[in-house]
Design a protein around this motif. Sequence first.
Motif, PDB file in Angstrom:
ATOM      1  N   ILE A 158     -14.999  35.099  25.868  1.00 38.53           N
ATOM      2  CA  ILE A 158     -14.147  34.636  27.080  1.00 38.53           C
ATOM      3  C   ILE A 158     -13.777  33.176  26.804  1.00 38.53           C
ATOM      4  O   ILE A 158     -14.537  32.339  26.316  1.00 38.53           O
ATOM      5  CB  ILE A 158     -15.050  34.755  28.433  1.00 38.53           C
ATOM      6  CG1 ILE A 158     -15.551  36.223  28.634  1.00 38.53           C
ATOM      7  CG2 ILE A 158     -14.123  34.314  29.532  1.00 38.53           C
ATOM      8  CD1 ILE A 158     -16.435  36.227  29.627  1.00 38.53           C
ATOM      9  N   THR A 159     -12.484  32.880  26.883  1.00 47.31           N
ATOM     10  CA  THR A 159     -11.975  31.851  26.667  1.00 47.31           C
ATOM     11  C   THR A 159     -11.231  31.263  27.861  1.00 47.31           C
ATOM     12  O   THR A 159     -10.304  31.858  28.399  1.00 47.31           O
ATOM     13  CB  THR A 159     -10.903  31.571  25.472  1.00 47.31           C
ATOM     14  OG1 THR A 159     -11.885  31.954  24.230  1.00 47.31           O
ATOM     15  CG2 THR A 159     -10.485  30.170  25.045  1.00 47.31           C
ATOM     16  N   VAL A 165     -10.675  23.752  35.189  1.00 46.60           N
ATOM     17  CA  VAL A 165     -12.162  23.959  34.992  1.00 46.60           C
ATOM     18  C   VAL A 165     -12.173  25.390  35.864  1.00 46.60           C
ATOM     19  O   VAL A 165     -11.528  25.555  37.025  1.00 46.60           O
ATOM     20  CB  VAL A 165     -13.238  23.274  35.777  1.00 46.60           C
ATOM     21  CG1 VAL A 165     -14.690  23.725  35.532  1.00 46.60           C
ATOM     22  CG2 VAL A 165     -13.247  21.904  34.730  1.00 46.60           C
ATOM     23  N   VAL A 166     -12.498  26.403  35.430  1.00 47.20           N
ATOM     24  CA  VAL A 166     -12.435  27.625  36.308  1.00 47.20           C
ATOM     25  C   VAL A 166     -14.025  28.162  36.394  1.00 47.20           C
ATOM     26  O   VAL A 166     -14.865  28.055  35.405  1.00 47.20           O
ATOM     27  CB  VAL A 166     -11.800  28.652  35.469  1.00 47.20           C
ATOM     28  CG1 VAL A 166     -10.293  28.375  35.295  1.00 47.20           C
ATOM     29  CG2 VAL A 166     -12.238  29.346  34.146  1.00 47.20           C
ATOM     30  N   GLU A 167     -14.421  29.367  37.294  1.00 48.33           N
ATOM     31  CA  GLU A 167     -15.706  29.685  37.307  1.00 48.33           C
ATOM     32  C   GLU A 167     -15.321  31.025  36.544  1.00 48.33           C
ATOM     33  O   GLU A 167     -14.598  31.786  36.204  1.00 48.33           O
ATOM     34  CB  GLU A 167     -15.338  30.240  38.864  1.00 48.33           C
ATOM     35  CG  GLU A 167     -15.765  29.271  39.896  1.00 48.33           C
ATOM     36  CD  GLU A 167     -15.804  29.755  41.205  1.00 48.33           C
ATOM     37  OE1 GLU A 167     -15.962  30.960  41.368  1.00 48.33           O
ATOM     38  OE2 GLU A 167     -15.757  28.899  42.222  1.00 48.33           O
ATOM     39  N   PRO A 196     -11.649  23.383  30.050  1.00 47.38           N
ATOM     40  CA  PRO A 196     -10.490  24.044  29.630  1.00 47.38           C
ATOM     41  C   PRO A 196     -10.512  24.138  28.121  1.00 47.38           C
ATOM     42  O   PRO A 196     -11.293  23.099  27.557  1.00 47.38           O
ATOM     43  CB  PRO A 196      -9.547  22.651  29.846  1.00 47.38           C
ATOM     44  CG  PRO A 196      -9.927  22.098  31.216  1.00 47.38           C
ATOM     45  CD  PRO A 196     -11.740  22.155  31.127  1.00 47.38           C
ATOM     46  N   GLY A 197     -10.245  25.066  27.482  1.00 44.12           N
ATOM     47  CA  GLY A 197     -10.502  25.491  26.141  1.00 44.12           C
ATOM     48  C   GLY A 197     -11.642  26.044  25.601  1.00 44.12           C
ATOM     49  O   GLY A 197     -11.641  26.107  24.613  1.00 44.12           O
ATOM     50  N   GLN A 198     -12.775  26.070  26.527  1.00 42.09           N
ATOM     51  CA  GLN A 198     -13.965  26.550  26.093  1.00 42.09           C
ATOM     52  C   GLN A 198     -14.084  27.955  25.900  1.00 42.09           C
ATOM     53  O   GLN A 198     -13.670  28.704  26.681  1.00 42.09           O
ATOM     54  CB  GLN A 198     -15.028  25.924  27.131  1.00 42.09           C
ATOM     55  CG  GLN A 198     -16.414  26.090  26.743  1.00 42.09           C
ATOM     56  CD  GLN A 198     -17.624  25.590  27.524  1.00 42.09           C
ATOM     57  OE1 GLN A 198     -17.129  25.284  28.726  1.00 42.09           O
ATOM     58  NE2 GLN A 198     -18.744  25.685  27.398  1.00 42.09           N
ATOM     59  N   SER A 199     -15.020  28.164  25.024  1.00 37.90           N
ATOM     60  CA  SER A 199     -15.212  29.887  24.644  1.00 37.90           C
ATOM     61  C   SER A 199     -16.556  29.974  24.630  1.00 37.90           C
ATOM     62  O   SER A 199     -17.465  29.209  24.368  1.00 37.90           O
ATOM     63  CB  SER A 199     -14.512  30.142  23.356  1.00 37.90           C
ATOM     64  OG  SER A 199     -13.224  30.124  23.209  1.00 37.90           O
ATOM     65  N   LYS A 229     -14.310  19.172  42.124  1.00 41.69           N
ATOM     66  CA  LYS A 229     -14.023  18.270  41.078  1.00 41.69           C
ATOM     67  C   LYS A 229     -14.667  18.359  39.674  1.00 41.69           C
ATOM     68  O   LYS A 229     -16.124  18.557  40.014  1.00 41.69           O
ATOM     69  CB  LYS A 229     -13.632  16.837  41.574  1.00 41.69           C
ATOM     70  CG  LYS A 229     -12.627  16.906  42.818  1.00 41.69           C
ATOM     71  CD  LYS A 229     -12.610  15.368  43.289  1.00 41.69           C
ATOM     72  CE  LYS A 229     -11.725  15.238  44.736  1.00 41.69           C
ATOM     73  NZ  LYS A 229     -11.612  13.830  44.816  1.00 41.69           N
ATOM     74  N   ILE A 230     -14.173  18.058  38.782  1.00 39.59           N
ATOM     75  CA  ILE A 230     -14.810  18.143  37.448  1.00 39.59           C
ATOM     76  C   ILE A 230     -16.134  17.125  37.520  1.00 39.59           C
ATOM     77  O   ILE A 230     -17.020  17.531  36.790  1.00 39.59           O
ATOM     78  CB  ILE A 230     -13.742  17.776  36.259  1.00 39.59           C
ATOM     79  CG1 ILE A 230     -14.496  18.287  34.874  1.00 39.59           C
ATOM     80  CG2 ILE A 230     -13.358  16.419  36.525  1.00 39.59           C
ATOM     81  CD1 ILE A 230     -13.547  18.110  33.795  1.00 39.59           C
TER      82      ILE A 230
END
Length: 335
Positions: A158-159, A165-167, A196-199, A229-230
């Motif tokens: 999952i990426t 930032v997403v849940e 963002p961009g994390q897998s 917020k982040i």
Amino acid sequence: MKVCQQCQAVFPDDMNYCLDDGLTLVKFENHDPEQTLSFAHDPTLNLPYPNQTDPGEYAATGKQRLARPTSAYAPEPSSFPLTRFLGVLMGLFLLTVSGSVAGYFYWRSPPPGGKILNPPPEERRTSPPPKNNEEKVKFEILEPTTDEFGFKYLKCRITNTSEEVVEMPYVDLTFYKGDVKIKNTSAHSDLDYLKPGQSVAVWVNLWGTDNYTSVKAEEPVMAKVAKKKIEEIYPTLSFNETGMRGEMGNLIFNGTRLRKTFYKVGGIVENNDYDKIDPEIFVIFYDENSEMVGMESTRVSNLKRGEKAKFEVSEVETDLHGKPERFEIIAISDR
């Protein structure tokens, strides 16, 4: 006889109210002599109309008022005149309209801060819609794997492809044998959020999918944008003296004691910026090719400002999908 002093109509003694305007009748002898009705030999009752010059004309045209006997079953006339009833209704109507108009201008006018509390529909339609589920992640089905105990898994990834930032989403999977569905399950990571961009890798247990021929993920894969917020999600903490070591230990499997390696990651976490915090510390394990092979977490409770605390996570090699060579620490706050 009784007479109505308003319309001058004459009624029998058993009547109490005028049938036309509802006023109380008075005894004929108490009536003003100037308004007394006269009776002729003609049984027709002639009333004193203004400017009347020929009483017979009114009698002939039927414009005179005749006393009407009451019925034994007729209800007693109301003492509340119709004109008063209509006046009350009109007053209530005007009060309702004025209240609605006043309420509209109250809510339409900006408060002292200058923000409209309840904008009209046309303004609400032009404002941007609230954030909702959006297609912000990429889901990949990779290859099946088998651990040393013979358990089969399907490796997926999952990426987060967005800049927010997403849940972490749940991804629904359906396994088929030919065109027949044989299992429904889901892929999900224990990590709460994706940068963002994390897998992250996810391993789906293939129990109950023997001889499956295909697998499909429900599309599109939706993820919610994080409400926080982040800086509220990822607290600023200091990690010191961190490291990974392998220790031999005993693992009981099907009644058999096995000697296995336990990979332990630990260190010291320090809180310098918050009054109190209870962070969950995730450790992600990677192999020599920087492929994720597993993840474990622990929680540090009641870490006050200026305090330091030891932390450690432990993962047995049988729960990892490869040999770990390095690790990443991610702290997530529940503030």
